[in-house]
Design an enzyme around this catalytic site. Structure first.
Site, PDB file in Angstrom:
ATOM      1  N   GLY A 111       0.850  -1.186   0.000  1.00  0.00           N
ATOM      2  CA  GLY A 111       0.000   0.000   0.000  1.00  0.00           C
ATOM      3  C   GLY A 111       0.878   1.225   0.000  1.00  0.00           C
ATOM      4  O   GLY A 111       2.079   1.134  -0.286  1.00  0.00           O
ATOM      5  N   CYS A 153      11.116   2.230  -4.336  1.00  0.00           N
ATOM      6  CA  CYS A 153      11.516   2.051  -2.932  1.00  0.00           C
ATOM      7  C   CYS A 153      12.812   1.250  -2.797  1.00  0.00           C
ATOM      8  O   CYS A 153      13.325   1.086  -1.692  1.00  0.00           O
ATOM      9  CB  CYS A 153      10.401   1.388  -2.128  1.00  0.00           C
ATOM     10  SG  CYS A 153       9.012   2.498  -1.850  1.00  0.00           S
ATOM     11  N   TYR A 166       9.575  -3.138   2.786  1.00  0.00           N
ATOM     12  CA  TYR A 166       9.089  -3.232   1.400  1.00  0.00           C
ATOM     13  C   TYR A 166      10.232  -3.133   0.369  1.00  0.00           C
ATOM     14  O   TYR A 166      10.310  -3.933  -0.570  1.00  0.00           O
ATOM     15  CB  TYR A 166       8.068  -2.118   1.186  1.00  0.00           C
ATOM     16  CG  TYR A 166       7.447  -2.032  -0.178  1.00  0.00           C
ATOM     17  CD1 TYR A 166       6.531  -2.980  -0.611  1.00  0.00           C
ATOM     18  CD2 TYR A 166       7.761  -0.980  -1.042  1.00  0.00           C
ATOM     19  CE1 TYR A 166       5.950  -2.879  -1.862  1.00  0.00           C
ATOM     20  CE2 TYR A 166       7.180  -0.873  -2.293  1.00  0.00           C
ATOM     21  CZ  TYR A 166       6.267  -1.828  -2.695  1.00  0.00           C
ATOM     22  OH  TYR A 166       5.696  -1.730  -3.942  1.00  0.00           O
ATOM     23  N   LYS A 223      -2.516   5.595  -1.691  1.00  0.00           N
ATOM     24  CA  LYS A 223      -1.312   6.413  -1.857  1.00  0.00           C
ATOM     25  C   LYS A 223      -1.718   7.866  -2.044  1.00  0.00           C
ATOM     26  O   LYS A 223      -2.902   8.175  -2.214  1.00  0.00           O
ATOM     27  CB  LYS A 223      -0.520   5.910  -3.055  1.00  0.00           C
ATOM     28  CG  LYS A 223      -0.200   4.434  -2.949  1.00  0.00           C
ATOM     29  CD  LYS A 223       0.870   4.031  -3.916  1.00  0.00           C
ATOM     30  CE  LYS A 223       1.102   2.545  -3.837  1.00  0.00           C
ATOM     31  NZ  LYS A 223       0.011   1.786  -4.447  1.00  0.00           N
ATOM     32  N   ALA A 224      -0.719   8.748  -2.045  1.00  0.00           N
ATOM     33  CA  ALA A 224      -0.993  10.194  -1.968  1.00  0.00           C
ATOM     34  C   ALA A 224      -2.007  10.700  -3.009  1.00  0.00           C
ATOM     35  O   ALA A 224      -2.948  11.412  -2.644  1.00  0.00           O
ATOM     36  CB  ALA A 224       0.314  10.973  -2.063  1.00  0.00           C
TER      37      ALA A 224
HETATM   38  P1  NAD Z   1      -2.563  -3.660  -5.401  1.00  0.00           P
HETATM   39  O1  NAD Z   1      -2.463  -3.785  -3.920  1.00  0.00           O
HETATM   40  O2  NAD Z   1      -3.727  -2.922  -5.952  1.00  0.00           O
HETATM   41  O3  NAD Z   1      -2.487  -5.094  -6.091  1.00  0.00           O
HETATM   42  C1  NAD Z   1      -1.730  -6.150  -5.560  1.00  0.00           C
HETATM   43  C2  NAD Z   1      -2.615  -7.375  -5.534  1.00  0.00           C
HETATM   44  O4  NAD Z   1      -1.857  -8.481  -5.027  1.00  0.00           O
HETATM   45  C3  NAD Z   1      -3.827  -7.216  -4.606  1.00  0.00           C
HETATM   46  O5  NAD Z   1      -5.033  -7.386  -5.319  1.00  0.00           O
HETATM   47  C4  NAD Z   1      -3.640  -8.291  -3.561  1.00  0.00           C
HETATM   48  O6  NAD Z   1      -4.859  -8.894  -3.137  1.00  0.00           O
HETATM   49  C5  NAD Z   1      -2.754  -9.293  -4.303  1.00  0.00           C
HETATM   50  N1  NAD Z   1      -2.036 -10.158  -3.364  1.00  0.00           N
HETATM   51  C6  NAD Z   1      -1.483  -9.818  -2.180  1.00  0.00           C
HETATM   52  N2  NAD Z   1      -0.994 -10.891  -1.565  1.00  0.00           N
HETATM   53  C7  NAD Z   1      -1.250 -11.954  -2.382  1.00  0.00           C
HETATM   54  C8  NAD Z   1      -1.008 -13.346  -2.263  1.00  0.00           C
HETATM   55  N3  NAD Z   1      -0.401 -13.869  -1.187  1.00  0.00           N
HETATM   56  N4  NAD Z   1      -1.402 -14.150  -3.269  1.00  0.00           N
HETATM   57  C9  NAD Z   1      -2.043 -13.640  -4.362  1.00  0.00           C
HETATM   58  N5  NAD Z   1      -2.300 -12.322  -4.513  1.00  0.00           N
HETATM   59  C10 NAD Z   1      -1.909 -11.484  -3.522  1.00  0.00           C
HETATM   60  O7  NAD Z   1      -1.181  -2.970  -5.866  1.00  0.00           O
HETATM   61  P2  NAD Z   1      -0.799  -2.352  -7.278  1.00  0.00           P
HETATM   62  O8  NAD Z   1      -0.688  -0.891  -7.081  1.00  0.00           O
HETATM   63  O9  NAD Z   1      -1.651  -2.902  -8.361  1.00  0.00           O
HETATM   64  O10 NAD Z   1       0.703  -2.918  -7.422  1.00  0.00           O
HETATM   65  C11 NAD Z   1       1.019  -4.050  -8.232  1.00  0.00           C
HETATM   66  C12 NAD Z   1       2.504  -4.345  -8.102  1.00  0.00           C
HETATM   67  O11 NAD Z   1       3.268  -3.188  -8.460  1.00  0.00           O
HETATM   68  C13 NAD Z   1       2.949  -4.723  -6.683  1.00  0.00           C
HETATM   69  O12 NAD Z   1       3.971  -5.678  -6.745  1.00  0.00           O
HETATM   70  C14 NAD Z   1       3.527  -3.430  -6.159  1.00  0.00           C
HETATM   71  O13 NAD Z   1       4.473  -3.655  -5.136  1.00  0.00           O
HETATM   72  C15 NAD Z   1       4.161  -2.864  -7.408  1.00  0.00           C
HETATM   73  N6  NAD Z   1       4.322  -1.410  -7.344  1.00  0.00           N
HETATM   74  C16 NAD Z   1       3.226  -0.596  -7.371  1.00  0.00           C
HETATM   75  C17 NAD Z   1       3.407   0.777  -7.304  1.00  0.00           C
HETATM   76  C18 NAD Z   1       2.230   1.717  -7.328  1.00  0.00           C
HETATM   77  O14 NAD Z   1       2.439   2.944  -7.244  1.00  0.00           O
HETATM   78  N7  NAD Z   1       1.002   1.248  -7.451  1.00  0.00           N
HETATM   79  C19 NAD Z   1       4.692   1.332  -7.187  1.00  0.00           C
HETATM   80  C20 NAD Z   1       5.776   0.471  -7.151  1.00  0.00           C
HETATM   81  C21 NAD Z   1       5.592  -0.908  -7.252  1.00  0.00           C
END
Ligand code: NAD
Length: 327
Positions: A80, A121, A150, A193-194
């Site tokens: 998150g 990060c 993270y 997020k922000a």
């Molecule tokens: P999100 O939280 O909306 O989606 C992640 C999904 O993973 C969720 O639906 C969650 O239920 C699922 N999940 C969590 N644990 C799980 C498990 N054990 N088994 C199966 N599914 C699981 O996040 P997002 O913003 O869509 O991010 C997607 C990816 O991009 C992540 O790896 C995140 O770390 C990375 N990321 C996102 C951002 C951003 O700004 N959104 C920035 C940097 C990296």
């Protein structure tokens, strides 16, 4: 159309849901997986896609997920915004089980390509100490001093991808996302997020007739924000391209949080009094993306200005908040 499946993990979340829609439009056969029950996915799966609920920390679940897969976009993570990752470091580090078990199962299943969603990060904290820092280049991740919890997990999993490629021949690809935002993202509940949090606070205040909002920190911390459409384009270029080393997928349009609030105020047609909560989580002091590498490799640059992307996000968040208020 390929004979094997493309797997998207975390397909019930923000980026995964958008990616599923984009790949479905391209005619790919999809297997979508998330730990959340289907009713809680951010977007319903495309009608032709196979949708599974599974906890991918479990190796057996990863093996079931990988059977018949040719390519994998791994977007699953327990994560998150700053409010979540600063207070849930164990949960963030346990994402290592997802990435490790998926790579183990991918190797066994003969998966050809594996995309890993890394993050800004991973960058060393001492390169992000002031609001006007130089943009982060890919080699600024080392010597390693990433975001505690993270960021360490992301950096470790990047290395694991590299070694699966070198030792086992899986074409792993890694993008370092910088603050992706857009419709269907989390906007309340503690993981937001922000950009979405600011949209929600202003929408809630406007609907309730209030004229003040809380800002985390002094609002002078800087960030750049990547609109979801640009993120998806970058993701597919990185996944299908020839270059394996991690690359930034970010925007270079850096703003302070105060400037981001002003943009949302202008979109909403309001002016809020800002109450600064200096005890709230606020992350690094300054962060921006250096896009030299991705521009040289793929000619990629973000096409959506912050103002344009935030207009779309604000409209969507406002509608969600307004519909929650209905009796
Ligand atoms: P999100 O939280 O909306 O989606 C992640 C999904 O993973 C969720 O639906 C969650 O239920 C699922 N999940 C969590 N644990 C799980 C498990 N054990 N088994 C199966 N599914 C699981 O996040 P997002 O913003 O869509 O991010 C997607 C990816 O991009 C992540 O790896 C995140 O770390 C990375 N990321 C996102 C951002 C951003 O700004 N959104 C920035 C940097 C990296």
């Amino acid at each position: 159309m390929s004979e094997t499946f493309t797997v998207i993990t975390g397909a019930g979340g923000f980026i995964g849901g958008h990616l599923a829609a984009a790949l479905c439009n391209r005619g790919e056969r999809l297997r979508l997986v998330d730990v959340k029950p289907l009713a809680r996915w951010h977007q319903p799966p495309p009608p032709d896609a196979e949708a599974l609920t599974a906890d991918l920390r479990d190796l057996a679940a990863c093996r079931r997920t990988m059977a018949g897969a040719g390519a994998v976009y791994n977007l699953a993570a327990d994560m998150g915004g700053m409010g979540f990752i600063e207070t849930n470091k164990t949960a963030c580090m346990l994402n290592v089980l997802i990435n490790t078990h998926l790579l183990m199962a991918a190797k066994e299943a003969g998966v050809r390509r594996f995309f890993f969603a890394s993050s800004a990060c991973v960058y060393a904290a001492d390169k992000q100490l002031t609001p006007d820092i130089p943009p982060l280049r890919e080699d600024d991740a080392y010597p390693a001093m990433p975001e505690d919890g993270y960021g360490w997990e992301k950096l470790f999993s990047e290395r694991l991808c590299r070694h699966y490629r070198e030792d086992h021949g899986i074409e792993t690809r890694v993008a370092r996302y910088h603050n992706v935002y857009g419709t269907h993202e989390t906007f309340d509940g503690g993981r937001e997020k922000a950009p979405a949090a600011i949209c929600r606070k202003i929408a809630e205040a406007k609907l309730a007739g209030r004229t003040e909002i809380e800002i985390w920190g002094d609002g002078e911390q800087t960030r750049s924000f990547t609109y979801i459409d640009d993120c998806l384009r970058g993701t597919q270029l990185v996944m299908n391209g020839p270059h394996a080393e991690p690359v930034n997928v970010g925007s270079t349009e850096m703003v302070t949080i105060n400037q981001l609030v002003t943009i949302v105020e202008e979109i909403a047609g309001v002016k809020m009094r800002r109450n600064y909560n200096l005890a709230a989580p606020r992350g690094v002091r300054g962060r921006n993306s250096d896009n030299t590498l991705i521009a040289a490799r793929y000619g990629w640059q973000p096409a959506t200005s912050l103002r344009t992307g935030m207009e779309k996000l604000y409209r969507w968040v406002y509608d969600q908040v307004a519909s929650q208020r209905l009796p």
